[in-house]
Design a protein around this motif. Sequence first.
Motif, PDB file in Angstrom:
ATOM      1  N   GLY A 156       0.817  -1.212   0.000  1.00 35.53           N
ATOM      2  CA  GLY A 156       0.000   0.000   0.000  1.00 35.53           C
ATOM      3  C   GLY A 156       0.845   1.253   0.000  1.00 35.53           C
ATOM      4  O   GLY A 156       0.514   2.248  -0.655  1.00 35.53           O
ATOM      5  N   GLY A 157       1.965   1.223   0.735  1.00 35.04           N
ATOM      6  CA  GLY A 157       2.867   2.366   0.749  1.00 35.04           C
ATOM      7  C   GLY A 157       3.464   2.641  -0.622  1.00 35.04           C
ATOM      8  O   GLY A 157       3.590   3.806  -1.040  1.00 35.04           O
ATOM      9  N   VAL A 158       3.826   1.588  -1.337  1.00 35.91           N
ATOM     10  CA  VAL A 158       4.359   1.756  -2.697  1.00 35.91           C
ATOM     11  C   VAL A 158       3.287   2.348  -3.614  1.00 35.91           C
ATOM     12  O   VAL A 158       3.571   3.218  -4.447  1.00 35.91           O
ATOM     13  CB  VAL A 158       4.865   0.411  -3.250  1.00 35.91           C
ATOM     14  CG1 VAL A 158       5.254   0.545  -4.721  1.00 35.91           C
ATOM     15  CG2 VAL A 158       6.061  -0.084  -2.447  1.00 35.91           C
ATOM     16  N   ALA A 159       2.039   1.902  -3.446  1.00 35.67           N
ATOM     17  CA  ALA A 159       0.946   2.433  -4.262  1.00 35.67           C
ATOM     18  C   ALA A 159       0.729   3.920  -4.005  1.00 35.67           C
ATOM     19  O   ALA A 159       0.489   4.699  -4.942  1.00 35.67           O
ATOM     20  CB  ALA A 159      -0.338   1.651  -3.987  1.00 35.67           C
ATOM     21  N   THR A 160       0.812   4.345  -2.739  1.00 33.15           N
ATOM     22  CA  THR A 160       0.666   5.781  -2.443  1.00 33.15           C
ATOM     23  C   THR A 160       1.811   6.578  -3.055  1.00 33.15           C
ATOM     24  O   THR A 160       1.608   7.688  -3.561  1.00 33.15           O
ATOM     25  CB  THR A 160       0.623   6.042  -0.928  1.00 33.15           C
ATOM     26  OG1 THR A 160       1.849   5.642  -0.321  1.00 33.15           O
ATOM     27  CG2 THR A 160      -0.525   5.314  -0.272  1.00 33.15           C
ATOM     28  N   LEU A 161       3.022   6.018  -3.032  1.00 35.12           N
ATOM     29  CA  LEU A 161       4.176   6.707  -3.611  1.00 35.12           C
ATOM     30  C   LEU A 161       3.994   6.889  -5.113  1.00 35.12           C
ATOM     31  O   LEU A 161       4.224   7.980  -5.656  1.00 35.12           O
ATOM     32  CB  LEU A 161       5.456   5.920  -3.322  1.00 35.12           C
ATOM     33  CG  LEU A 161       6.746   6.475  -3.947  1.00 35.12           C
ATOM     34  CD1 LEU A 161       7.049   7.863  -3.421  1.00 35.12           C
ATOM     35  CD2 LEU A 161       7.915   5.520  -3.678  1.00 35.12           C
ATOM     36  N   PHE A 162       3.575   5.829  -5.793  1.00 33.54           N
ATOM     37  CA  PHE A 162       3.365   5.919  -7.238  1.00 33.54           C
ATOM     38  C   PHE A 162       2.297   6.946  -7.578  1.00 33.54           C
ATOM     39  O   PHE A 162       2.460   7.766  -8.486  1.00 33.54           O
ATOM     40  CB  PHE A 162       2.975   4.549  -7.797  1.00 33.54           C
ATOM     41  CG  PHE A 162       2.624   4.576  -9.261  1.00 33.54           C
ATOM     42  CD1 PHE A 162       3.612   4.732 -10.220  1.00 33.54           C
ATOM     43  CD2 PHE A 162       1.303   4.464  -9.669  1.00 33.54           C
ATOM     44  CE1 PHE A 162       3.291   4.775 -11.573  1.00 33.54           C
ATOM     45  CE2 PHE A 162       0.972   4.504 -11.022  1.00 33.54           C
ATOM     46  CZ  PHE A 162       1.968   4.652 -11.975  1.00 33.54           C
ATOM     47  N   ALA A 163       1.188   6.929  -6.831  1.00 34.33           N
ATOM     48  CA  ALA A 163       0.101   7.873  -7.089  1.00 34.33           C
ATOM     49  C   ALA A 163       0.560   9.311  -6.878  1.00 34.33           C
ATOM     50  O   ALA A 163       0.259  10.197  -7.689  1.00 34.33           O
ATOM     51  CB  ALA A 163      -1.094   7.556  -6.193  1.00 34.33           C
ATOM     52  N   SER A 164       1.292   9.565  -5.801  1.00 35.80           N
ATOM     53  CA  SER A 164       1.761  10.931  -5.537  1.00 35.80           C
ATOM     54  C   SER A 164       2.701  11.403  -6.638  1.00 35.80           C
ATOM     55  O   SER A 164       2.657  12.569  -7.038  1.00 35.80           O
ATOM     56  CB  SER A 164       2.451  11.002  -4.176  1.00 35.80           C
ATOM     57  OG  SER A 164       3.664  10.267  -4.177  1.00 35.80           O
ATOM     58  N   MET A 165       3.529  10.507  -7.163  1.00 37.38           N
ATOM     59  CA  MET A 165       4.490  10.882  -8.201  1.00 37.38           C
ATOM     60  C   MET A 165       3.797  11.232  -9.512  1.00 37.38           C
ATOM     61  O   MET A 165       4.096  12.255 -10.125  1.00 37.38           O
ATOM     62  CB  MET A 165       5.493   9.746  -8.413  1.00 37.38           C
ATOM     63  CG  MET A 165       6.457   9.551  -7.258  1.00 37.38           C
ATOM     64  SD  MET A 165       7.491   8.076  -7.433  1.00 37.38           S
ATOM     65  CE  MET A 165       8.392   8.463  -8.929  1.00 37.38           C
ATOM     66  N   HIS A 166       2.850  10.404  -9.931  1.00 35.54           N
ATOM     67  CA  HIS A 166       2.250  10.700 -11.242  1.00 35.54           C
ATOM     68  C   HIS A 166       1.280  11.874 -11.169  1.00 35.54           C
ATOM     69  O   HIS A 166       1.141  12.632 -12.137  1.00 35.54           O
ATOM     70  CB  HIS A 166       1.612   9.443 -11.848  1.00 35.54           C
ATOM     71  CG  HIS A 166       0.214   9.138 -11.435  1.00 35.54           C
ATOM     72  ND1 HIS A 166      -0.863   9.832 -11.917  1.00 35.54           N
ATOM     73  CD2 HIS A 166      -0.293   8.180 -10.614  1.00 35.54           C
ATOM     74  CE1 HIS A 166      -1.972   9.332 -11.415  1.00 35.54           C
ATOM     75  NE2 HIS A 166      -1.656   8.343 -10.612  1.00 35.54           N
TER      76      HIS A 166
END
Length: 209
Positions: A131-141
Amino acid sequence: MRVTGGWPLAVGLLLLGWLWLGPLPDMARRAFSPHMILHLGVAVTAAPLIVIGLLRLSPGRGTLRYPVLVAVAASALEFAVVWGWHAPAMHEMAARSHSRFALQQLSFLVAGIALWWACLAGRTREELAIGGVATLFASMHMAMLGILLILAPQLIYAPQFCLGAFGLRPLADQQLGGGLMALFGTLPFVAAGAWIASRLARQEPAGRR
């Protein structure tokens, strides 16, 4: 207790009703910054509140059976929805039609709920980390899209769908929309990532239990 614990769901649904039944939809079809306010209100404000409320009402039911698959699918869906509807042809297509505009808004909600569920429903260390990786990806794009809109030297969208709002000229209005995306599209995911990190820090690795 269940009603009290599920108050985020009620707030999220009320917010969604205000966003969709208020003045923003009409403004969003003619100017870009109201479109972005509406999008962010649905996807990164109402959607996580709905997810949090549902998880509180059904503790334990949010456990992810296939956390990697769920996170990848939800992230891919949300990425495709956000970037797809902000492509000039798709954005202008939605602005021309009430039914396509409704489809756009519904897809923002569905993709937002799917992504926030993947980010927040984790219980184990593995699920939380994914879930943490998913939040990171979303914030980046989200930040990347916002920055591209800010830096655009001219209008990306047809003038009739980017007339300007709040007293701003069309280009400034488009740049404001980009700024809203870069800031408020990113901060909720950063906050969620920090919350996930704090939960990970409090959990002991499985081998130490």
